[in-house]
Design an enzyme around this catalytic site. Structure first.
Site, PDB file in Angstrom:
ATOM      1  N   SER A 155      -5.696   1.893   5.406  1.00 16.02           N
ATOM      2  CA  SER A 155      -5.247   3.281   5.373  1.00 16.02           C
ATOM      3  C   SER A 155      -6.190   4.117   4.529  1.00 16.02           C
ATOM      4  CB  SER A 155      -3.834   3.355   4.787  1.00 16.02           C
ATOM      5  OG  SER A 155      -3.904   3.187   3.386  1.00 16.02           O
ATOM      6  N   LYS A 156      -5.868   5.405   4.457  1.00 16.93           N
ATOM      7  CA  LYS A 156      -6.691   6.329   3.672  1.00 16.93           C
ATOM      8  C   LYS A 156      -6.874   5.831   2.246  1.00 16.93           C
ATOM      9  CE  LYS A 156      -6.879  10.632   5.942  1.00 16.93           C
ATOM     10  NZ  LYS A 156      -5.747  10.893   6.857  1.00 16.93           N
ATOM     11  N   ARG A 157      -5.855   5.143   1.744  1.00 17.34           N
ATOM     12  CA  ARG A 157      -5.929   4.661   0.355  1.00 17.34           C
ATOM     13  C   ARG A 157      -7.080   3.664   0.167  1.00 17.34           C
ATOM     14  NH1 ARG A 157      -0.415   2.754   0.054  1.00 17.34           N
ATOM     15  NH2 ARG A 157      -0.243   4.013   1.913  1.00 17.34           N
ATOM     16  N   GLY A 176      -9.912   4.180   0.966  1.00 18.83           N
ATOM     17  CA  GLY A 176     -11.124   4.942   0.690  1.00 18.83           C
ATOM     18  C   GLY A 176     -11.727   5.594   1.912  1.00 18.83           C
TER      19      GLY A 176
END
Ligand code: GLU
Length: 480
Positions: free
Chosen positions: A249-251, A253
């Protein structure tokens, strides 16, 4: 039968790595079978769709080399088709208008929750009389269009990745909404419906998409049957997971293809890596191949059911293989914008032949294109910052005299590879020092560091842009 597959991204964000990997598998399958790869933009969500995301998606697919044979088709330009399809289901008695309000649906969900039941629509408006409908309309209620799903229906398909899949109608949450209210009473299509109408119309033979769509597939098969259409084959590809085994996911990076590009990955390296996200070649030791080469060998038999872990080290390794084997002029074309972005200027003798020499020098040390920024900074700045190690080296006994000797010799020689060696030999002799010392002092003085690419080549490049002597003078200051 000609294989026809599609990628159907929603332009609600930039081209995501998951969508791109699905596109890769579709492309490989189409090319393997000499089939067609179709691009369809699913832009019916008017609130979240944006033209710049469509642009980003098209650009990303092109950049990766995933050329499509038909499209892009836009669902918003095909609304008439969906309306006709809704009408067909009305005519067959398989769809109806449902006037249940959101408050009523909420109350239904609450009651189901209290009874520990899974939430589902209870099909309460399936058999409204014309009078009841008229009454709801008169109340000013809005409606959705639902497609009838019989609880006792069994839905079976043979998934090309996951094998036999069995679902029951009762698992699908009651009669499904296929369209929202529209002024003409026919409705704006929802995803599951539009996708089936399009896949039928575009004669898609194989639907290849992420496993998060499995529950949709069960619903979609019922729609194909309702239309009396041939059901395509389905292949649900594994999710891409992060190191912790959760969906990337976006988390983590970076998730979009433009992010990977910005980070300095090459299109070929990234595309190659994506083929390996869930698939392996029959010779599983083979990991470097172009999309065309992978297409020759691609089959769903070698696609895993289990999620594919995203492995940065492997991506880096594959990327470096592409950079290292790239012809200099191509690598130069890729690096120039990277340097420009970093604010480096191609003035003062930094012409194309000089740049290509620089690329030849640093190319073998690059993993990502952006590594070239730090690695070549010393060639684009007038002065250099000396690292602590380099300063210590310059302060070493004999360094200063050595550098002065080199500067003096430079006055008399035109610098070439041979004369550079000659100068070094001469200084060793004159100063009565070891060659190692001269080399270290020179490297520290010219580059500000003790490590880096080939010293003589670096020196020649600096010499060509008139930077070697000023550098050495700067170093002499540090040394004394
Ligand atoms: N628009 C859907 C998505 O982006 C397409 C899914 C499908 O391939 O059917 O997930």
């Amino acid at each position: 039968m000609t294989v026809r597959v599609r990628i159907a991204p929603s332009p609600t964000g930039n081209l995501h790595i998951g969508t791109a990997r699905t596109a890769v598998f579709n492309w490989l399958f189409a090319r393997h079978h000499g089939g067609e790869f179709i691009l369809r933009i699913e832009d019916t969500d008017s609130e979240r769709s944006r033209p710049e995301y469509t642009e980003n998606i098209l650009e990303g697919l092109r950049w990766l080399g995933l050329n499509w044979d038909e499209g892009p088709f836009f669902q918003t330009k095909r609304l008439e088709l969906y309306k006709q399809a809704v009408q067909t289901l009305f005519d067959k008695g398989l769809a109806y208008r449902c006037y249940t309000t959101s408050e009523e649906l909420e109350a239904l969900r609450e009651a189901q929750k209290a009874r520990n039941e899974a939430p589902r629509y209870d099909n309460r408006h399936r058999n409204l009389t014309p009078e009841q409908e008229a009454a709801y309309k008169a109340e000013g209620r809005s409606f959705v269009i639902r497609f009838k799903i019989e609880d006792e229906r069994e839905i079976v398909w043979n998934d090309l990745v996951r094998g036999k899949m069995v679902w029951r109608g009762s698992d699908l949450g009651g009669d499904m909404v296929i369209a929202r209210a529209a002024a003409d009473g026919v409705g704006l299509p929802l995803y599951n419906f539009a996708v089936v109408v399009d896949d039928m119309d575009m004669e898609i033979t194989h639907v290849i998409r992420g496993e998060d769509h499995i529950a949709n597939t069960a619903k979609q098969i019922l729609l194909y049957e309702a239309f009396g259409a041939k059901v395509p084959e389905f292949a649900h590809t594994p999710l891409i997971l992060n190191q912790e085994g959760r969906k990337l996911s976006k988390r983590d990076g970076v998730t979009s293809i433009s992010d990977f590009k910005r980070m300095g990955f090459t299109a070929e390296g990234l595309a190659n890596y994506m083929t390996l996200l869930g698939w392996s070649a029959p010779d599983s030791t083979q990991e470097i191949f172009t999309l065309e080469e992978a297409a020759k060998q691609f089959s769903f038999e070698r696609v895993n059911k289990a999620g594919a872990k995203f492995d940065w080290a492997k991506l880096d390794w594959i990327n470096s293989q592409y950079i290292h084997s790239m012809p200099v002029d191509k690598l130069t074309d890729l690096l120039i914008p990277v340097w420009e972005e970093a604010g480096y200027q191609f003035t003062g003798g930094r012409d194309r032949p000089w740049i290509e020499q620089l690329v030849t020098l640093i190319g073998p040390s690059l993993t990502r294109l952006v590594d070239a920024i730090a690695m070549s900074k010393l060639f684009f700045t007038e002065t250099v910052e000396f690292s602590d190690e380099a300063s210590a080296q310059l302060k070493h006994e004999g360094s200063s005299a050595t550098l002065k000797g080199v500067i003096a010799a430079l006055e008399k020689h035109q610098l070439t590879e041979a004369s550079a060696q000659e100068i070094i030999k001469q200084v060793v002799k004159e100063q009565n020092v070891k060659k190692g010392l001269v080399m270290k002092a020179l490297r520290a003085g010219l580059t500000g560091d003790l490590h880096g690419p080939d010293l003589i080549q670096s020196w020649l490049l600096l010499n060509q842009i008139g930077l070697d002597k000023p550098r050495l003078l700067q170093a002499v200051e540090v040394a004394s």
